[in-house]
Design a protein around this motif. Sequence first.
Motif, PDB file in Angstrom:
ATOM      1  N   PHE A 261       0.858  -1.196   0.000  1.00 53.61           N
ATOM      2  CA  PHE A 261       0.000   0.000   0.000  1.00 53.61           C
ATOM      3  C   PHE A 261       0.890   1.240   0.000  1.00 53.61           C
ATOM      4  N   ARG A 262       0.694   2.104  -1.000  1.00 53.59           N
ATOM      5  CA  ARG A 262       1.469   3.340  -1.070  1.00 53.59           C
ATOM      6  C   ARG A 262       0.520   4.505  -1.312  1.00 53.59           C
ATOM      7  N   ASN A 263       0.650   5.508  -0.452  1.00 55.89           N
ATOM      8  CA  ASN A 263      -0.301   6.623  -0.441  1.00 55.89           C
ATOM      9  C   ASN A 263       0.115   7.652  -1.490  1.00 55.89           C
ATOM     10  N   GLU A 264      -0.015   7.242  -2.750  1.00 62.35           N
ATOM     11  CA  GLU A 264       0.468   8.043  -3.857  1.00 62.35           C
ATOM     12  C   GLU A 264      -0.606   8.159  -4.932  1.00 62.35           C
ATOM     13  N   GLY A 265      -0.255   8.774  -6.046  1.00 58.94           N
ATOM     14  CA  GLY A 265      -1.211   9.010  -7.111  1.00 58.94           C
ATOM     15  C   GLY A 265      -1.615   7.740  -7.843  1.00 58.94           C
ATOM     16  N   MET A 266      -2.647   7.867  -8.668  1.00 60.67           N
ATOM     17  CA  MET A 266      -3.127   6.754  -9.475  1.00 60.67           C
ATOM     18  C   MET A 266      -3.007   7.139 -10.942  1.00 60.67           C
ATOM     19  N   ASP A 267      -2.514   6.199 -11.748  1.00 57.96           N
ATOM     20  CA  ASP A 267      -2.494   6.389 -13.189  1.00 57.96           C
ATOM     21  C   ASP A 267      -2.587   5.017 -13.835  1.00 57.96           C
ATOM     22  N   ARG A 268      -2.225   4.912 -15.105  1.00 61.62           N
ATOM     23  CA  ARG A 268      -2.455   3.641 -15.806  1.00 61.62           C
ATOM     24  C   ARG A 268      -1.547   2.515 -15.327  1.00 61.62           C
ATOM     25  N   THR A 269      -0.449   2.842 -14.595  1.00 61.03           N
ATOM     26  CA  THR A 269       0.420   1.785 -14.081  1.00 61.03           C
ATOM     27  C   THR A 269       0.549   1.805 -12.560  1.00 61.03           C
ATOM     28  N   HIS A 270      -0.210   2.677 -11.875  1.00 57.45           N
ATOM     29  CA  HIS A 270      -0.112   2.768 -10.418  1.00 57.45           C
ATOM     30  C   HIS A 270      -1.497   2.704  -9.773  1.00 57.45           C
ATOM     31  N   ASN A 271      -1.592   1.896  -8.733  1.00 57.80           N
ATOM     32  CA  ASN A 271      -2.777   1.838  -7.887  1.00 57.80           C
ATOM     33  C   ASN A 271      -2.279   1.833  -6.440  1.00 57.80           C
ATOM     34  N   PRO A 272      -2.943   2.539  -5.521  1.00 57.88           N
ATOM     35  CA  PRO A 272      -2.437   2.605  -4.139  1.00 57.88           C
ATOM     36  C   PRO A 272      -2.277   1.243  -3.459  1.00 57.88           C
ATOM     37  N   GLU A 273      -3.068   0.276  -3.882  1.00 60.05           N
ATOM     38  CA  GLU A 273      -2.961  -1.090  -3.361  1.00 60.05           C
ATOM     39  C   GLU A 273      -2.550  -1.990  -4.519  1.00 60.05           C
ATOM     40  N   PHE A 274      -1.465  -2.737  -4.352  1.00 58.91           N
ATOM     41  CA  PHE A 274      -0.947  -3.523  -5.468  1.00 58.91           C
ATOM     42  C   PHE A 274      -0.243  -4.766  -4.931  1.00 58.91           C
ATOM     43  N   PRO A 487      -3.998  -2.014 -21.236  1.00 60.51           N
ATOM     44  CA  PRO A 487      -3.279  -0.739 -21.183  1.00 60.51           C
ATOM     45  C   PRO A 487      -3.246  -0.089 -19.810  1.00 60.51           C
ATOM     46  N   ALA A 488      -4.073  -0.551 -18.868  1.00 60.92           N
ATOM     47  CA  ALA A 488      -4.187   0.126 -17.573  1.00 60.92           C
ATOM     48  C   ALA A 488      -4.228  -0.904 -16.456  1.00 60.92           C
ATOM     49  N   ILE A 489      -3.617  -0.553 -15.308  1.00 61.78           N
ATOM     50  CA  ILE A 489      -3.563  -1.477 -14.184  1.00 61.78           C
ATOM     51  C   ILE A 489      -4.963  -1.780 -13.650  1.00 61.78           C
ATOM     52  N   GLN A 490      -5.889  -0.830 -13.801  1.00 57.70           N
ATOM     53  CA  GLN A 490      -7.256  -1.040 -13.316  1.00 57.70           C
ATOM     54  C   GLN A 490      -7.930  -2.219 -14.018  1.00 57.70           C
ATOM     55  N   GLU A 491      -7.467  -2.546 -15.243  1.00 62.27           N
ATOM     56  CA  GLU A 491      -8.063  -3.654 -15.989  1.00 62.27           C
ATOM     57  C   GLU A 491      -7.679  -5.014 -15.437  1.00 62.27           C
ATOM     58  N   VAL A 492      -6.620  -5.071 -14.618  1.00 60.87           N
ATOM     59  CA  VAL A 492      -6.173  -6.360 -14.093  1.00 60.87           C
ATOM     60  C   VAL A 492      -6.357  -6.462 -12.586  1.00 60.87           C
ATOM     61  N   LEU A 493      -7.024  -5.461 -11.988  1.00 62.51           N
ATOM     62  CA  LEU A 493      -7.406  -5.508 -10.581  1.00 62.51           C
ATOM     63  C   LEU A 493      -8.919  -5.685 -10.517  1.00 62.51           C
ATOM     64  N   LEU A 494      -9.366  -6.688  -9.802  1.00 64.35           N
ATOM     65  CA  LEU A 494     -10.808  -6.907  -9.744  1.00 64.35           C
ATOM     66  C   LEU A 494     -11.533  -5.694  -9.173  1.00 64.35           C
ATOM     67  N   PHE A 495     -10.961  -5.093  -8.135  1.00 65.22           N
ATOM     68  CA  PHE A 495     -11.607  -3.949  -7.500  1.00 65.22           C
ATOM     69  C   PHE A 495     -10.586  -2.831  -7.259  1.00 65.22           C
ATOM     70  N   PRO A 496     -10.253  -2.060  -8.309  1.00 64.03           N
ATOM     71  CA  PRO A 496      -9.293  -0.962  -8.124  1.00 64.03           C
ATOM     72  C   PRO A 496      -9.862   0.133  -7.241  1.00 64.03           C
TER      73      PRO A 496
END
Length: 504
Positions: A261-274, A487-496
């Motif tokens: 868990f990293r309290n940082e921004g979100m973009d196509r390759t970053h999610n706070p929980e990974f 193209p985006a990390i949200q596509e491979v996380l069930l619940f971004p």
Amino acid sequence: MAHALSDQEIARREALEKLRALGIEPFPAAEFAVTATAREVKGLFKEEGDPAQVTIAGRIMSVRIMGKASFAVLRDHTGDQQIYVARDEISPGEDKTAYDEVWKHLLHLGDFIGVEGHVFKTRTGEITVHVRKLTLLGKALRPLPVVKTDEEGNVHDAFVDPELRYRMRYVDLIVNDGVRETFLKRTRTVSAMRKYMDDAGYVEVDTPVLQPIPGGAAARPFITHHNALDVPYYLRIANELYLKRLIVGGFQGVYEFSRNFRNEGMDRTHNPEFTVMELYVAYKDYRWMMDFIEGLFRQVATAANGSPATDLLGNHIDFGPAFRRITMCGSLKDKTGKDVLAMDEKALGELCKAHSVEVTAAMGKGKLIDELFSVLVQPELIQPTFVMDFPVEMSPLCKKHRDDPRLTERFELFVNGFEVANAYSELNDPIDQRERFEHQLELQQRGDDEAMFIDQDFLRALEFGMPPTSGVGIGVDRVVMLLTGQPAIQEVLLFPQMRPEKFE
């Protein structure tokens, strides 16, 4: 307060009450014994002899009512299966209630039903289940989005809004083809990574998610409070320091699939929980680890796709050949003509500005080089490439390079323009490690909120002695992006992570 009901939702609730009035429980508790999946039914049709008898269950996805008979499509976890329902065959004698009232008017798209019948082939060649008995298993009180395709192949009313898809992944999985396969590939990817590690003889372990000191990476943590101890705690930003404690304790090789868990921004390759897979092996160095990682990626890519090659956003990525190897400072010299390692902070800052890299007072030499690399070199790293030998300022947990003390024995693996793995010859000199931590503390005091904390217990562990060790962290989510062409990390996380939804 509940949301205002639509006309369709009102109709479904009215159907719910009518079903109960007829003695039909819309949400039965008893087990429904399924004998075949949709995929298995396809192989059960026999041209000769008695037809196969099956019991299947699934969600109603479409219905075509033609008077006294109907065709419908049921969907289960393996795919779609057509069924045929005839009025006189699912109701006893002259009582047409089961077909005319229940099937035609009280069941809706999205409802779960179970059917028993035999397998046959229609005149158009479609393998179908001829229904003899039908059981309602679960009523859907909200309608599914109805995706339609016209005769020219154009799709209408598709459920494609990313925010809706990520918020309501349960709907996305139902109506959008390919979404389920992405997550099945994710499972195969993780299983293949685990097998590769197990076959090498390494031990899977668990380390704390709640930590008194957020160590092992340069990142801003999430902060919480431990009520019983009355002290602040942090959600894990990395598990590195705990795994290296285990190497100190005598394990030869340990790995963990770590939810970070990293309290940082979100973009196509970053999610706070990974998810990261981290591995540490005693008596190895970063050169050995490069060879090990090449083999891992070939095995994982083949497990996910049947081949070490994949296509991603127009790029053909191949994990089969030996991965390219370059140095960080050498690649920057090729781009700028400058030896960034020999430059001081002021000169590096000017070089960054000349290449449109934003500079702040909190940025030390390592951060400036990292940002310059991210802009000038990283986007061009499409095929698997090991970037080696990072400046010492960028790597507070890494052993100094055996040939140049200004560098560290570190590599990152880049594919399709982003990092998927980070590895070191681990620093096992406790005196050097303390000095590196103290430098991080100076950066923290200058305003760098990603600088590392000093972990005194980890330093104490190193003082008991840690053998030469190589470690690696692999971004599981990013690997899955590569292997599924997303193209985006949200596509491979069930619940971004999403901004909280407001309900009435």
